[in-house]
Enzyme design. Structure first.
Site, mmCIF file in Angstrom:
data_model
loop_
_atom_site.group_PDB
_atom_site.id
_atom_site.type_symbol
_atom_site.label_atom_id
_atom_site.label_comp_id
_atom_site.label_asym_id
_atom_site.label_seq_id
_atom_site.Cartn_x
_atom_site.Cartn_y
_atom_site.Cartn_z
ATOM 1 N N CYS A 8 -0.279 -3.299 1.258
ATOM 2 C CA CYS A 8 0.810 -2.624 0.570
ATOM 3 C C CYS A 8 2.103 -3.414 0.355
ATOM 4 O O CYS A 8 2.405 -4.372 1.048
ATOM 5 C CB CYS A 8 1.154 -1.317 1.276
ATOM 6 N N GLY A 34 -1.404 -5.087 -3.366
ATOM 7 C CA GLY A 34 -2.272 -3.918 -3.353
ATOM 8 C C GLY A 34 -2.713 -3.531 -4.741
ATOM 9 O O GLY A 34 -1.884 -3.427 -5.651
ATOM 10 N N ASN A 108 4.571 -0.038 4.635
ATOM 11 C CA ASN A 108 3.782 -1.269 4.693
ATOM 12 C C ASN A 108 3.608 -1.638 6.159
ATOM 13 O O ASN A 108 4.591 -1.834 6.862
ATOM 14 C CB ASN A 108 4.492 -2.390 3.942
ATOM 15 N N GLY A 109 2.372 -1.714 6.627
ATOM 16 C CA GLY A 109 2.116 -2.052 8.014
ATOM 17 C C GLY A 109 1.054 -1.149 8.602
ATOM 18 O O GLY A 109 0.226 -0.579 7.883
ATOM 19 N N CYS A 244 4.752 -11.842 10.749
ATOM 20 C CA CYS A 244 3.341 -12.145 10.507
ATOM 21 C C CYS A 244 3.183 -13.477 9.795
ATOM 22 O O CYS A 244 3.675 -13.667 8.678
ATOM 23 C CB CYS A 244 2.719 -11.039 9.661
ATOM 24 N N TYR A 250 -0.897 -16.523 3.068
ATOM 25 C CA TYR A 250 -1.723 -15.890 2.036
ATOM 26 C C TYR A 250 -1.079 -14.717 1.313
ATOM 27 O O TYR A 250 -1.145 -14.634 0.099
ATOM 28 C CB TYR A 250 -3.034 -15.411 2.679
ATOM 29 N N CYS A 390 -6.537 -7.726 13.909
ATOM 30 C CA CYS A 390 -5.140 -7.392 13.629
ATOM 31 C C CYS A 390 -4.957 -5.891 13.763
ATOM 32 O O CYS A 390 -5.721 -5.109 13.203
ATOM 33 C CB CYS A 390 -4.740 -7.836 12.226
#
Length: 468
Positions: A8, A34, A108-109, A244, A250, A390
């Protein structure tokens, strides 16, 4: 291309005129975060209007629907697919009618205590219509709003109940807030526009408006934006940062700046360091497009070996590793990429990419290169072996998904059909990012988790605990 799936992107805007077209544009800029669904919620002065749907932003929000959304403050969301929660009812933003008005939230997360919170509130008589963290977050905020009608106090109180990764945009009536968890797992930044302010997952959502990047939202900070200004409510709890590392490797677009560090520069440094750690006697260096491009360029510069584009990419095919299942991802590879025979035939090649999670894509790509006449294929990877799941929003939930947990580097090399395989080291990656290892979440490559996870090792502990 061969990276993990992510979760997201969020945006919030407050302007002196209609924000809906701007939010739509910002979501399109963050489409790489996303591709399953998108949505926009806008407050028009009297009520909140939300439009959302499945697919790319252009498909999820039709022009006729966008015209229905008009107001001076709003939030938006793009979402990636995961098998567990692909239902349309999970599409965000999620909107709630509450005592003092209306609330919408985008996330987001991933909350590491999602199940515990849901169980707690189900037992308290609450009901839930989605599987998403956003509904839990929004309903807890609403609970505290009924007590004091102060959104900042409500958000702060909610944060005391949340564990894990969350960057949020929240719309409470006409007020727009951005929130980042105390560890800063996921990115969030503030921008100034000609007609207002914006909060977004990536700085590229500011650039599209020729706006001014103000700064990143600090871990644990709450930001409220208005058309004229923004206000900061500093973190109530101080934690060691855990940004992160996959954002630089990426997830983020190369032209984004994440926590003060340009993504493209990191990826190029990764390639340069790979050329030092894993030199190769080859004729050319080529990337897996597009994810390995900066890595390959850095390797070429560091090794002084010629850089070439050895694959032609079909840019009208979706981003492979955020497709919902493995069969779709594998079928998409052949449609998406084709080798350039004149470049690779008879050549010894370094093939550079960002990461290996499952290894299936690289196997197919190496076969393509050999069928096109490549003499040797040496793979260089800009992320250390992924050995840990993760819990913070990347779709690598179990170790059995990860090829590096089952096989040695030599065995992976044999499985993907390469002549050699080299991963960047953990110290090399830390040096490329330019931050302290203690300021990064690298749990998926070093098994040291920033938060307490049952059965996992905390990064400041040396021994594994079965539970906490």
């Amino acid at each position: 291309m061969a990276g993990p799936r992510h979760s997201c992107g969020v945006v919030g805007m407050s302007c002196s005129d209609d924000v809906a077209p701007g939010i739509f544009k910002a979501l399109r800029m963050m489409q790489h975060r996303g591709q399953e669904s998108a949505g926009i919620s806008v407050f028009n002065g009297n009520k909140m209007v939300t439009v959302k749907g499945s697919g790319l932003v252009n498909d999820a929000i039709k022009p006729s629907e966008l015209r229905l959304v008009s107001g001076w403050s709003g939030i938006g969301h793009v979402r990636y697919p995961s098998g567990a929660n692909r239902s349309e009812r999970n599409i965000e933003p999620l909107e709630l009618e509450i005592t003092h008005g209306v609330l919408a939230a985008s996330h987001n997360g991933a909350l590491t205590n999602h199940n515990e919170l849901k169980k707690k509130y189900l037992e308290a008589g609450w009901s839930f219509s989605t599987d998403s963290d956003s509904e839990i977050i929004a309903k807890i905020i609403a609970k505290y709003l009924t007590q004091n009608n102060d959104p900042v106090k409500a958000i702060r109180s909610t944060m005391t109940e949340l564990e894990g990764a969350y960057s949020l945009t929240i719309l409470f009536n006409s007020r727009v807030f951005g929130v980042r968890d105390p560890y800063g797992f996921r990115p969030l930044c503030i921008g100034k526009l000609d007609n207002g302010h914006i909060i977004a997952s990536e700085s590229i959502a500011i650039d599209i408006f020729s706006g001014e990047f103000v700064r990143d939202v600090a871990p644990g900070e709450i930001i409220e934006i208005t058309a004229d200004n923004f206000r900061s409510y500093p973190a109530a709890v101080q934690c060691q940062s855990a940004h992160c590392m996959f954002e630089w490797i990426y997830f983020a677009r190369p032209d984004a700046v994440i926590d003060g560090v340009e993504v493209y520069s990191v990826r190029r440094r990764v390639g340069h360091i790979l050329s030092e750690e894993w030199p190769a006697d080859v004729d050319l260096v080529m990337p897996v497009p597009d994810s390995g491009r900066a890595h390959a360029l850095g390797f070429s510069i560091g090794s002084k070996i010629q850089y070439e584009e050895g694959f032609m990419k079909n840019r009208f095919i979706e981003r492979t590793f955020i497709l919902p299942d493995q069969k779709q991802r594998e079928a998409s590879v052949a449609m998406k990429i084709n080798p350039i025979r004149s470049t690779v035939e008879g050549k010894k090649i370094v093939l550079a990419d960002d990461s290996i999670v499952r290894g299936t894509t690289l196997l197919k790509l190496i076969k393509m290169l050999r069928n096109a006449g490549a003499k040797e294929v040496h793979v260089r990877i800009g992320c250390p072996p992924v050995i840990g799941p993760c819990y913070y929003g990347v779709d690598m939930k179990t170790r059995d998904q990860l090829i590096a947990t089952k096989y040695t580097v030599d065995e992976i090399c044999e499985q993907i059909g390469a002549d050699s395989l080299g991963y960047i080291s953990v110290p090399g990656l830390v040096r490329a990012i330019g931050k302290s290892e203690n300021d990064l979440c690298m749990a998926c490559v070093n098994n040291k988790y920033p938060t307490m996870i049952p059965g996992e090792t905390h990064r400041f502990q040396s021994t594994l605990k079965d539970s906490y």
